[in-house]
Design a protein around this motif. Structure first.
Motif, short mmCIF file in Angstrom:
data_model
loop_
_atom_site.label_atom_id
_atom_site.label_comp_id
_atom_site.label_asym_id
_atom_site.label_seq_id
_atom_site.Cartn_x
_atom_site.Cartn_y
_atom_site.Cartn_z
N GLY A 6 -24.23 -29.20 42.28
CA GLY A 6 -23.37 -28.19 41.15
C GLY A 6 -23.96 -28.38 39.20
O GLY A 6 -24.84 -28.73 38.88
N SER A 7 -22.93 -27.45 39.16
CA SER A 7 -22.30 -27.35 37.64
C SER A 7 -22.39 -28.69 37.39
O SER A 7 -22.11 -30.11 37.66
CB SER A 7 -21.19 -26.95 36.84
OG SER A 7 -19.64 -27.88 37.11
N THR A 9 -20.60 -30.52 35.13
CA THR A 9 -19.30 -31.14 35.29
C THR A 9 -18.69 -31.88 36.72
O THR A 9 -18.35 -32.55 36.69
CB THR A 9 -18.03 -29.92 35.08
OG1 THR A 9 -17.80 -29.55 34.05
CG2 THR A 9 -16.64 -30.34 35.25
N GLU A 10 -19.13 -30.86 38.03
CA GLU A 10 -19.48 -31.16 38.99
C GLU A 10 -20.40 -32.42 38.94
O GLU A 10 -19.76 -33.57 39.83
CB GLU A 10 -19.52 -30.46 39.94
CG GLU A 10 -18.59 -28.37 40.34
CD GLU A 10 -19.02 -27.76 40.61
OE1 GLU A 10 -18.49 -26.83 41.21
OE2 GLU A 10 -20.36 -27.86 40.75
N GLU A 38 -33.57 -29.66 33.74
CA GLU A 38 -33.08 -28.22 33.99
C GLU A 38 -32.55 -27.97 31.93
O GLU A 38 -32.36 -26.88 32.01
CB GLU A 38 -31.44 -28.60 34.39
CG GLU A 38 -31.44 -28.32 35.76
CD GLU A 38 -29.94 -29.01 36.32
OE1 GLU A 38 -29.00 -28.96 35.79
OE2 GLU A 38 -30.38 -28.90 37.88
#
Length: 56
Positions: A6-7, A9-10, A38
């Motif tokens: 996920g992001s 934050t996730e 990334e």
């Protein structure tokens, strides 16, 4: 153990949900390498945008 998904934050939330003894140094290293890969991909774009916005 599954990889973080996920992001950013996730992934931080997933990491926070783990108990300290639930992960190995090897797993943490793999997750760090994935995150840095990334970052390396988007860093040139961010740098170019910063250069574009810079006042000369």
């Amino acid at each position: 153990m599954d990889d973080l998904r996920g992001s950013a934050t996730e992934r931080l939330a997933q990491l926070d949900a783990l108990a300290p003894g639930d992960v190995t140094a090897e797993w943490l290293t793999l997750q760090l390498r994935a995150a840095l890969r990334e970052l390396a991909e988007v860093e040139p774009v961010a740098d170019a945008e910063a250069d574009r916005r810079e006042d000369y």
